[in-house]
Design a protein around this motif. Structure first.
Motif, PDB file in Angstrom:
ATOM      1  N   LEU A 223      -0.780  -8.448   4.185  1.00  0.00           N
ATOM      2  CA  LEU A 223      -2.048  -7.757   4.028  1.00  0.00           C
ATOM      3  C   LEU A 223      -2.121  -6.497   4.892  1.00  0.00           C
ATOM      4  O   LEU A 223      -2.624  -5.458   4.451  1.00  0.00           O
ATOM      5  CB  LEU A 223      -3.201  -8.704   4.379  1.00  0.00           C
ATOM      6  N   ALA A 224      -1.595  -6.577   6.107  1.00  0.00           N
ATOM      7  CA  ALA A 224      -1.616  -5.418   7.003  1.00  0.00           C
ATOM      8  C   ALA A 224      -0.762  -4.287   6.447  1.00  0.00           C
ATOM      9  O   ALA A 224      -1.154  -3.111   6.505  1.00  0.00           O
ATOM     10  CB  ALA A 224      -1.135  -5.816   8.393  1.00  0.00           C
ATOM     11  N   ALA A 225       0.401  -4.613   5.906  1.00  0.00           N
ATOM     12  CA  ALA A 225       1.291  -3.582   5.367  1.00  0.00           C
ATOM     13  C   ALA A 225       0.661  -2.904   4.152  1.00  0.00           C
ATOM     14  O   ALA A 225       0.740  -1.673   4.003  1.00  0.00           O
ATOM     15  CB  ALA A 225       2.634  -4.204   4.989  1.00  0.00           C
TER      16      ALA A 225
ATOM     17  N   VAL B  42      -0.641 -11.747  -4.604  1.00  0.00           N
ATOM     18  CA  VAL B  42      -1.592 -10.827  -4.000  1.00  0.00           C
ATOM     19  C   VAL B  42      -2.338 -10.090  -5.107  1.00  0.00           C
ATOM     20  O   VAL B  42      -1.730  -9.677  -6.101  1.00  0.00           O
ATOM     21  CB  VAL B  42      -0.891  -9.784  -3.098  1.00  0.00           C
ATOM     22  N   GLU B  43      -3.657  -9.937  -4.920  1.00  0.00           N
ATOM     23  CA  GLU B  43      -4.468  -9.100  -5.815  1.00  0.00           C
ATOM     24  C   GLU B  43      -4.998  -7.930  -5.002  1.00  0.00           C
ATOM     25  O   GLU B  43      -5.562  -8.125  -3.918  1.00  0.00           O
ATOM     26  CB  GLU B  43      -5.627  -9.906  -6.385  1.00  0.00           C
ATOM     27  N   LEU B  44      -4.805  -6.726  -5.519  1.00  0.00           N
ATOM     28  CA  LEU B  44      -5.179  -5.520  -4.784  1.00  0.00           C
ATOM     29  C   LEU B  44      -6.023  -4.601  -5.656  1.00  0.00           C
ATOM     30  O   LEU B  44      -5.675  -4.325  -6.797  1.00  0.00           O
ATOM     31  CB  LEU B  44      -3.913  -4.774  -4.334  1.00  0.00           C
ATOM     32  N   SER B  45      -7.143  -4.136  -5.106  1.00  0.00           N
ATOM     33  CA  SER B  45      -7.948  -3.089  -5.737  1.00  0.00           C
ATOM     34  C   SER B  45      -8.138  -1.973  -4.715  1.00  0.00           C
ATOM     35  O   SER B  45      -8.482  -2.240  -3.562  1.00  0.00           O
ATOM     36  CB  SER B  45      -9.316  -3.624  -6.169  1.00  0.00           C
ATOM     37  N   VAL B  46      -7.923  -0.731  -5.139  1.00  0.00           N
ATOM     38  CA  VAL B  46      -8.129   0.405  -4.246  1.00  0.00           C
ATOM     39  C   VAL B  46      -9.062   1.409  -4.915  1.00  0.00           C
ATOM     40  O   VAL B  46      -9.111   1.509  -6.143  1.00  0.00           O
ATOM     41  CB  VAL B  46      -6.805   1.107  -3.868  1.00  0.00           C
TER      42      VAL B  46
ATOM     43  N   VAL C 203     -10.191  -0.645   0.167  1.00  0.00           N
ATOM     44  CA  VAL C 203      -9.059  -1.520  -0.154  1.00  0.00           C
ATOM     45  C   VAL C 203      -9.579  -2.954  -0.163  1.00  0.00           C
ATOM     46  O   VAL C 203     -10.050  -3.456   0.855  1.00  0.00           O
ATOM     47  CB  VAL C 203      -7.923  -1.390   0.887  1.00  0.00           C
ATOM     48  N   LEU C 204      -9.521  -3.591  -1.305  1.00  0.00           N
ATOM     49  CA  LEU C 204      -9.959  -4.985  -1.434  1.00  0.00           C
ATOM     50  C   LEU C 204      -8.749  -5.851  -1.740  1.00  0.00           C
ATOM     51  O   LEU C 204      -8.009  -5.587  -2.699  1.00  0.00           O
ATOM     52  CB  LEU C 204     -10.995  -5.127  -2.552  1.00  0.00           C
ATOM     53  N   LEU C 205      -8.554  -6.874  -0.924  1.00  0.00           N
ATOM     54  CA  LEU C 205      -7.358  -7.714  -1.025  1.00  0.00           C
ATOM     55  C   LEU C 205      -7.729  -9.182  -1.137  1.00  0.00           C
ATOM     56  O   LEU C 205      -8.635  -9.662  -0.444  1.00  0.00           O
ATOM     57  CB  LEU C 205      -6.484  -7.523   0.223  1.00  0.00           C
ATOM     58  N   ARG C 206      -7.011  -9.905  -1.996  1.00  0.00           N
ATOM     59  CA  ARG C 206      -7.080 -11.365  -2.051  1.00  0.00           C
ATOM     60  C   ARG C 206      -5.646 -11.882  -2.135  1.00  0.00           C
ATOM     61  O   ARG C 206      -4.770 -11.219  -2.697  1.00  0.00           O
ATOM     62  CB  ARG C 206      -7.879 -11.842  -3.268  1.00  0.00           C
ATOM     63  N   ILE C 207      -5.425 -13.063  -1.570  1.00  0.00           N
ATOM     64  CA  ILE C 207      -4.067 -13.591  -1.514  1.00  0.00           C
ATOM     65  C   ILE C 207      -4.069 -15.106  -1.708  1.00  0.00           C
ATOM     66  O   ILE C 207      -5.009 -15.791  -1.305  1.00  0.00           O
ATOM     67  CB  ILE C 207      -3.398 -13.221  -0.167  1.00  0.00           C
ATOM     68  N   ALA C 208      -3.040 -15.592  -2.369  1.00  0.00           N
ATOM     69  CA  ALA C 208      -2.736 -17.027  -2.435  1.00  0.00           C
ATOM     70  C   ALA C 208      -1.442 -17.200  -1.651  1.00  0.00           C
ATOM     71  O   ALA C 208      -0.350 -16.936  -2.182  1.00  0.00           O
ATOM     72  CB  ALA C 208      -2.563 -17.480  -3.876  1.00  0.00           C
TER      73      ALA C 208
END
Length: 250
Positions: free
Chosen positions: A196-198, A240-244, A211-216
């Motif tokens: 997530l940090a990277a 990982v799900e990413l929205s920018v 930056v919106l992040l979700r992770i399994a």
């Protein structure tokens, strides 16, 4: 609240593009016999006002008022100290302080002559009428009558088809930022926090304002994507799900 820098690049979104969009809306207003069109904006609903003026709020709420002629006026529930920043990042005719947004909008429209004629009601188009907060809509209904508010969502949608070059270029840029951020994930990562940090560091450096992040973290055990609070070890497979957002384009 947004956390990244919001600015206006005239090269990416020229002033002439914004003026052409407003002119197209004003032509459609005349054809639909609308006296004004209102577009509400907040952190969660920025799109119509961003498209017309390039303004994207960090927080709070505002209404863009488009009359048949002239540049849009922004009535903002933000403090006057941020008005210089609003003018710097958007193309507007006037910025008006409106702590009580609905009431101030009604007053402003009255000042423009709407509702003065006894033989006809004002016709006010609202983009996304069903999503307009009642705290904003109620004073307008009281001032002009419920029949005066017309849903202008379909009219707005037609104007955005097909997308112009500036809109497409912003979407491509946002997509490129997201793709590069995913490629920035360290190959040997073992913790969710590393991933997530990277991703966030890459996207922020490239200019993403959100930056919106979700992770399994362990996809074989639980495929539910969620906002991570704290840290977790990565399984053999993770998702990982990413929205920018870049200049208001997600």
């Amino acid at each position: 609240m947004r956390r990244g820098l919001i600015s206006w690049s005239r090269e990416e979104v020229p002033q002439a593009i914004l003026e052409a969009r407003v002119a197209r809306l004003q032509q459609a207003m005349r054809e639909a016999r609308l006296d004004a069109v209102l577009a509400y904006t907040s952190f969660a609903q920025p799109a119509p006002v961003q498209w017309l003026t390039h303004f994207v709020p960090y927080w709070s709420e505002a209404l863009a008022v488009v009359l048949p002629h002239g540049a849009p006026t922004l009535l903002a529930a933000l403090t006057p100290r941020v008005h210089p920043w609003i003018r710097e990042v958007s193309h507007l005719g006037e910025v008006v302080s409106a702590p009580r947004l609905g009431e101030k909008t009604g007053e402003f429209l009255r000042e423009q002559g709407l509702g003065d004629r006894a033989d006809s009601k004002a016709r006010i188009g609202v983009i996304g009428l069903d999503g307009l907060p009642w705290s904003v809509g109620e004073p307008l209904v009281k001032a002009f009558g419920e029949d005066s508010l017309v849903d202008a969502s379909a009219l707005y949608a037609q104007l955005r088809q097909t997308a112009d070059r500036a809109e497409l270029d912003l979407a491509k840029r946002a997509t490129a930022i997201g793709e590069a951020a995913l490629l920035a994930i360290p190959a040997g990562a073992t913790r969710a926090a590393e991933v997530l940090a990277a991703i966030e560091a890459s996207a922020r450096r490239a200019g993403a304002e959100e930056v919106l992040l979700r992770i399994a973290p362990d996809f074989t055990r639980n495929a539910t994507l969620s906002r991570m609070e704290g840290d977790a070890p990565l399984g053999e497979r993770y998702a990982v799900e990413l929205s920018v957002a870049y200049k208001g384009s997600w």
